[in-house]
Write an enzyme that holds these catalytic residues in place. Structure first.
Site, PDB file in Angstrom:
ATOM      1  CG  ASP A  76      -0.207  -0.198   2.523  1.00  8.80           C
ATOM      2  OD1 ASP A  76       1.039  -0.142   2.521  1.00  8.80           O
ATOM      3  OD2 ASP A  76      -0.876  -0.388   3.560  1.00  8.80           O
ATOM      4  CG  HIS A 398      -2.025  -7.381  -2.343  1.00  6.47           C
ATOM      5  ND1 HIS A 398      -3.327  -7.454  -2.804  1.00  6.47           N
ATOM      6  CD2 HIS A 398      -2.008  -6.350  -1.454  1.00  6.47           C
ATOM      7  CE1 HIS A 398      -4.054  -6.525  -2.217  1.00  6.47           C
ATOM      8  NE2 HIS A 398      -3.274  -5.836  -1.385  1.00  6.47           N
ATOM      9  CG  ASP A 449       1.904 -16.035  -8.780  1.00  4.56           C
ATOM     10  OD1 ASP A 449       2.049 -14.966  -8.146  1.00  4.56           O
ATOM     11  OD2 ASP A 449       2.481 -16.272  -9.859  1.00  4.56           O
ATOM     12  CD  GLU A 458       0.054  -6.246   1.581  1.00  2.00           C
ATOM     13  OE1 GLU A 458       0.071  -5.013   1.436  1.00  2.00           O
ATOM     14  OE2 GLU A 458      -0.826  -6.841   2.244  1.00  2.00           O
TER      15      GLU A 458
END
EC number: 3.2.1.4
Length: 478
Positions: A76, A398, A449, A458
């Site tokens: 993020d 991610h 995956d 992530e």
């Protein structure tokens, strides 16, 4: 029979050994390179990860403070000071403990730069004696968008702790990070080292004087283990950095805070404290014996075949603590296993007793090695969980910046909702985030995956930071 069982169980973790030797130096290089893809702020001219660009250049402006820089902690675009500080402490620990090995593969300069990118931000976040900014960015709004950091337009909300709204966990970890880093820079930049140490002392005093849990005021990365572990962790690092008896007396006076546990993480530092102080016990500090006992309990909880084993491995051999981001716990566990096996070797101690089972230093080290090797490809899927290492590795981590076209290839803004068309594509990320270690496989050694599977796909800074010391420990024997 007991010894045979231990040998058989440890042998299981080597069963997936590949024919080709793993290149630990390459893994170390890529582990460090990962951090350049996590940078926030004005990127330097020697930036090697070219798909990233400047971002977060007005962070802190709403409070007239400079909070530019630091690291985005995972996939993020939010900056969390508590896990960022833990990341920085682990990086410094690796630089101190394995300096020769890291130098041997020409990575010490890069590692110091990686540490400094973190410490510079922590220094900026410590704006006054009893004030520490702990988060930049609104996690809820950020997580509801899929944007490149260069495009982000979600609120850069600021969170802080102070004497009236304390958070001893965050302040204590920041103190530990700066104290550890002061040792890294002591011989190469004494002025900077002194600045780090002075701020570390101030942050520790703040954390200890105004005791209160970050749990009461945190929006994300909340505390579950309390703040005693961070206070001991900070004091232990300050003792290492200064040699001042006041810090040694602090950990001795509060040794009953230490408890036998089976994980080491951004939230729970007891195993790290125990490992550090067990080393001091073997250096003659007899009052620290409890920490030696507790760290051996940690080791015994992990070792296969131990009569006090608490953490069970997957069928393929990786320790399995939690399903979400399990590799963070594996890499931190190996950090302790390698460090303590080295401590025992220095002390001339050949083994430890785990109930009815005895483990030699070599067995402890070999088990830790099996965990590193699993991550790098010696596992049932024959894939590396580090992006860009080997021939088969995760292609859809991610991670916003990695999964969206770089700003160089697509200068047009990709807004909050526009990014989800890329998020939902079942195709490899356009930008290979070299060195990123993902959350890892499930309890059956399977990995899908898919970037939509954030629990397993992530990457985070603290997974990599812990892995750096572990893989460096193997370079001399590779």
């Amino acid at each position: 029979m007991g010894k045979l069982l231990v040998v058989m169980l440890i042998g299981m973790f080597l069963a997936f050994e590949s024919l080709e030797a793993l290149d630990y130096g390459d893994a170390l290089n890529k582990s460090i390179l990962f951090f350049e893809g996590q940078r926030s702020g004005k990127l330097p001219t020697n930036q090697r990860v070219k798909w990233r660009a400047d971002s977060g250049l007005s962070d802190g402006a709403s409070a007239n403070v400079n909070l530019i820089g630091g690291y985005y902690d995972a996939g993020d675009n939010v900056k969390f000071v508590w896990p960022m500080s833990f990341t920085t402490t682990l990086l410094s620990w690796a630089a101190l403990e394995y300096q020769n090995e890291i130098t041997f593969v020409n990575q010490l300069g890069y590692l110091r730069s990686t540490i400094k990118w973190g410490t510079n931000f922590i220094l900026r976040a410590h704006t006054s004696t009893n004030m520490l900014y702990t988060q930049v960015g609104d996690g809820n709004s950020d997580h509801s968008c899929w944007e490149r950091p260069e495009d982000m337009d979600t609120p850069r909300t600021l969170y802080s702790i102070s004497s009236s709204s304390p958070g001893s966990e965050a302040a204590g970890e920041a103190a530990a990070a700066l104290a550890a880093a002061s040792l890294v820079f002591k011989l190469v930049d004494s002025t900077y080292s002194s600045k780090l140490l002075n701020n570390a002392k101030s942050l520790f005093e703040f954390a200890d004087k105004y005791r209160g849990s970050y749990q009461a005021s945190c929006p994300f990365y909340c505390s579950h283990s309390g703040y005693q572990d961070e206070l001991l962790w900070a004091a232990a690092w300050l003792y290492k950095a200064t040699g001042e008896k006041s810090y040694l007396n602090y950990v001795i006076s509060n040794k009953d805070w230490s408890k036998a546990i089976n994980e080491f993480s951004w939230d729970n530092k007891f195993a790290g404290v125990q490992a550090l102080l067990a080393s001091e016990f073997y250096n003659g500090a007899n009052d620290l014996e409890k920490f030696k006992t507790d760290v051996e309990s940690f080791v015994c909880a992990l070792m296969p075949g131990s009569s006090s084993q608490q953490i069970k491995p997957t069928p393929g051999g990786i320790l399995f603590i939690r399903d979400s981001s399990n590799l963070q716990y594996v890499t931190t566990a190996t950090t302790i296993l390698f460090y303590y096996s080295k401590t025992l070797t220095k002390a001339g101690v050949g083994s430890i007793q785990c109930g009815s089972t005895q483990f030699t230093v070599s067995q402890i080290r070999n088990f830790a090695k099996s965990q590193v090797d699993y991550i790098l490809g010696n596992n049932p899927l024959k894939m590396s969980y580090m992006v860009g290492f080997g021939t088969k590795y995760p292609t859809q981590p991610h991670h916003r910046g990695s999964s969206l076209p770089s700003i160089q290839s697509k200068p047009e803004k990709i807004d909050c909702n526009g990014g989800f068309s890329y998020y939902n594509f079942d195709t490899p990320n356009p930008n290979v985030h070299t060195g990123a270690i993902v959350g890892g496989p499930n309890s059956s050694d399977q990995y899908s995956d898919k970037r939509t599977d954030y629990s397993h796909a992530e990457p985070t800074t603290y997974i990599n930071a812990a892995f750096i010391g572990s893989v460096a420990a193997l370079i001399s024997s590779s």
